[in-house]
Design a protein around this motif. Structure first.
Motif, PDB file in Angstrom:
ATOM      1  N   TYR A  35      -0.693  -2.560   9.237  1.00 49.53           N
ATOM      2  CA  TYR A  35      -0.135  -3.127   8.012  1.00 49.53           C
ATOM      3  C   TYR A  35       1.068  -2.299   7.589  1.00 49.53           C
ATOM      4  O   TYR A  35       1.130  -1.086   7.806  1.00 49.53           O
ATOM      5  CB  TYR A  35      -1.148  -3.074   6.860  1.00 49.53           C
ATOM      6  CG  TYR A  35      -2.353  -3.959   7.007  1.00 49.53           C
ATOM      7  CD1 TYR A  35      -3.462  -3.555   7.739  1.00 49.53           C
ATOM      8  CD2 TYR A  35      -2.405  -5.195   6.374  1.00 49.53           C
ATOM      9  CE1 TYR A  35      -4.583  -4.361   7.848  1.00 49.53           C
ATOM     10  CE2 TYR A  35      -3.519  -6.006   6.462  1.00 49.53           C
ATOM     11  CZ  TYR A  35      -4.607  -5.581   7.200  1.00 49.53           C
ATOM     12  OH  TYR A  35      -5.711  -6.377   7.301  1.00 49.53           O
ATOM     13  N   GLN A  37       3.124  -1.365   4.061  1.00 47.21           N
ATOM     14  CA  GLN A  37       3.051  -1.445   2.600  1.00 47.21           C
ATOM     15  C   GLN A  37       4.275  -0.760   2.000  1.00 47.21           C
ATOM     16  O   GLN A  37       4.396   0.469   2.047  1.00 47.21           O
ATOM     17  CB  GLN A  37       1.777  -0.814   2.064  1.00 47.21           C
ATOM     18  CG  GLN A  37       1.614  -0.997   0.563  1.00 47.21           C
ATOM     19  CD  GLN A  37       0.269  -0.510   0.050  1.00 47.21           C
ATOM     20  OE1 GLN A  37      -0.370   0.347   0.648  1.00 47.21           O
ATOM     21  NE2 GLN A  37      -0.182  -1.077  -1.063  1.00 47.21           N
ATOM     22  N   GLN A  41       4.091  -2.720  -3.556  1.00 51.73           N
ATOM     23  CA  GLN A  41       3.697  -4.007  -2.986  1.00 51.73           C
ATOM     24  C   GLN A  41       2.323  -3.910  -2.342  1.00 51.73           C
ATOM     25  O   GLN A  41       1.816  -2.821  -2.100  1.00 51.73           O
ATOM     26  CB  GLN A  41       4.718  -4.476  -1.950  1.00 51.73           C
ATOM     27  CG  GLN A  41       6.095  -4.751  -2.535  1.00 51.73           C
ATOM     28  CD  GLN A  41       7.065  -5.300  -1.488  1.00 51.73           C
ATOM     29  OE1 GLN A  41       6.648  -5.803  -0.445  1.00 51.73           O
ATOM     30  NE2 GLN A  41       8.349  -5.194  -1.774  1.00 51.73           N
ATOM     31  N   ALA A  42       1.736  -5.053  -2.036  1.00 50.79           N
ATOM     32  CA  ALA A  42       0.453  -5.099  -1.351  1.00 50.79           C
ATOM     33  C   ALA A  42       0.662  -4.872   0.148  1.00 50.79           C
ATOM     34  O   ALA A  42       1.754  -5.128   0.674  1.00 50.79           O
ATOM     35  CB  ALA A  42      -0.215  -6.444  -1.590  1.00 50.79           C
ATOM     36  N   PRO A  43      -0.357  -4.413   0.847  1.00 49.84           N
ATOM     37  CA  PRO A  43      -0.242  -4.299   2.313  1.00 49.84           C
ATOM     38  C   PRO A  43       0.013  -5.653   2.947  1.00 49.84           C
ATOM     39  O   PRO A  43      -0.531  -6.671   2.524  1.00 49.84           O
ATOM     40  CB  PRO A  43      -1.617  -3.756   2.726  1.00 49.84           C
ATOM     41  CG  PRO A  43      -2.161  -3.097   1.509  1.00 49.84           C
ATOM     42  CD  PRO A  43      -1.656  -3.905   0.360  1.00 49.84           C
ATOM     43  N   LEU A  45       0.113  -7.587   6.725  1.00 48.49           N
ATOM     44  CA  LEU A  45      -0.299  -7.485   8.119  1.00 48.49           C
ATOM     45  C   LEU A  45       0.895  -7.697   9.049  1.00 48.49           C
ATOM     46  O   LEU A  45       1.631  -8.673   8.915  1.00 48.49           O
ATOM     47  CB  LEU A  45      -1.378  -8.513   8.421  1.00 48.49           C
ATOM     48  CG  LEU A  45      -1.968  -8.510   9.829  1.00 48.49           C
ATOM     49  CD1 LEU A  45      -2.705  -7.191  10.109  1.00 48.49           C
ATOM     50  CD2 LEU A  45      -2.917  -9.693  10.028  1.00 48.49           C
ATOM     51  N   MET A  88       4.762   2.758   3.758  1.00 46.00           N
ATOM     52  CA  MET A  88       3.495   3.306   4.236  1.00 46.00           C
ATOM     53  C   MET A  88       2.989   2.366   5.318  1.00 46.00           C
ATOM     54  O   MET A  88       2.968   1.143   5.131  1.00 46.00           O
ATOM     55  CB  MET A  88       2.490   3.373   3.088  1.00 46.00           C
ATOM     56  CG  MET A  88       1.095   3.809   3.521  1.00 46.00           C
ATOM     57  SD  MET A  88       0.993   5.569   3.775  1.00 46.00           S
ATOM     58  CE  MET A  88       0.641   6.084   2.086  1.00 46.00           C
ATOM     59  N   LEU A  90      -0.246   1.397   7.539  1.00 49.16           N
ATOM     60  CA  LEU A  90      -1.693   1.535   7.500  1.00 49.16           C
ATOM     61  C   LEU A  90      -2.317   0.955   8.753  1.00 49.16           C
ATOM     62  O   LEU A  90      -1.981  -0.155   9.166  1.00 49.16           O
ATOM     63  CB  LEU A  90      -2.260   0.803   6.273  1.00 49.16           C
ATOM     64  CG  LEU A  90      -1.833   1.353   4.910  1.00 49.16           C
ATOM     65  CD1 LEU A  90      -2.003   0.287   3.837  1.00 49.16           C
ATOM     66  CD2 LEU A  90      -2.630   2.590   4.565  1.00 49.16           C
ATOM     67  N   ARG A 108       3.307   7.742   5.929  1.00 47.98           N
ATOM     68  CA  ARG A 108       4.458   7.392   5.097  1.00 47.98           C
ATOM     69  C   ARG A 108       5.724   7.676   5.894  1.00 47.98           C
ATOM     70  O   ARG A 108       5.987   8.824   6.260  1.00 47.98           O
ATOM     71  CB  ARG A 108       4.455   8.167   3.790  1.00 47.98           C
ATOM     72  CG  ARG A 108       5.592   7.743   2.861  1.00 47.98           C
ATOM     73  CD  ARG A 108       5.415   8.260   1.462  1.00 47.98           C
ATOM     74  NE  ARG A 108       4.245   7.730   0.797  1.00 47.98           N
ATOM     75  CZ  ARG A 108       4.150   6.524   0.237  1.00 47.98           C
ATOM     76  NH1 ARG A 108       5.183   5.691   0.305  1.00 47.98           N
ATOM     77  NH2 ARG A 108       3.052   6.151  -0.365  1.00 47.98           N
TER      78      ARG A 108
END
Lengths: 112, 108
Positions: A35, A37, A41-43, A45, A88, A90, A108
């Motif tokens: 993901y 991010q 903001q939201a993660p 995909l 970031m 993930l 990050r």
């Protein structure tokens, strides 16, 4: 403890210089995810693997690639990072199906 | 996957119950309701999920309405460490699609 590990936690790269982020897991899950991010903001995909079967999201830029050499490891390659790729990143794992995903702490990425 | 709607933010007092609502009016029969949270600068953390029945674990309770069009996540005794963004996600397969979530602020 079984877990999802991401290295490094912080990565600085130069504009246009290829960079690789790594993820490993001890959960023996067959699905692994990456993901992105961005700040506040939201993660989102980017892609995921069912075992070695790679599944790219339709809007993931070609600049992003991934490799999964075995069950435990997965890599995110950014071929030519731009300033807009600072985020970031993930990694997550799960069993196949609507099961909970386990996330790593994230890497990050800063692009200078 | 069905879309979810959450208020942007809420707060509650430490030690009190936090009730976080989520609307998912277009949910289909095989879709689960999942809740994750993300504490600042950490990866998302799974909290709980359910299909039809209410569920409880050591972290929280999930109450799903009979028509399954909405749900509520309950943190029974909120602490300062519960301050985070909480995501309600509806899914039927392996993929997660995160919405904007709700920011819960627990005040002393």
């Amino acid at each position: 403890d079984a877990m999802v590990i991401q290295n490094p936690r912080y990565q600085v790269t130069q504009f246009g210089k290829p960079v690789t982020l790594s993820c490993s897991q001890t959960l023996n899950h067959n699905v692994m995810y990456w993901y992105q991010q961005k700040s506040s903001q939201a993660p989102k995909l980017l892609f995921h693997y069912y075992d070695k079967d790679f599944n790219n999201e339709a809007d993931t830029p070609d600049n992003f690639q991934s490799r999964r050499p075995n069950t435990s490891f997965c890599f995110l390659d950014i071929r030519s990072p731009g300033l807009g790729d600072a985020a970031m990143y993930l990694c997550a794992t799960s069993r196949e199906g609507p099961y909970e995903q386990y996330f790593g702490p994230g890497t990050r990425l800063t692009v200078t | 996957d069905a879309k979810t709607t959450q208020p942007p933010s809420m707060d509650c007092a430490e030690g009190r119950a936090a009730n976080l609502p989520c609307n998912h009016s277009t949910i289909s029969g095989n879709e689960y309701v999942y809740w994750y949270r993300q504490i600042h600068s950490q990866g998302p953390q799974y909290i709980i999920h359910g299909l039809k029945n209410n569920e409880t674990n050591e972290m929280a309770s999930l109450i799903i309405t009979e028509d399954r069009k909405s749900s509520t996540l309950i943190l029974p005794h909120a602490t300062l460490r519960d301050t985070a963004v909480y995501y309600c996600i509806v899914r039927a397969n392996s993929k997660l699609t995160f919405g904007k979530g709700i920011t819960l602020s627990v005040r002393p």
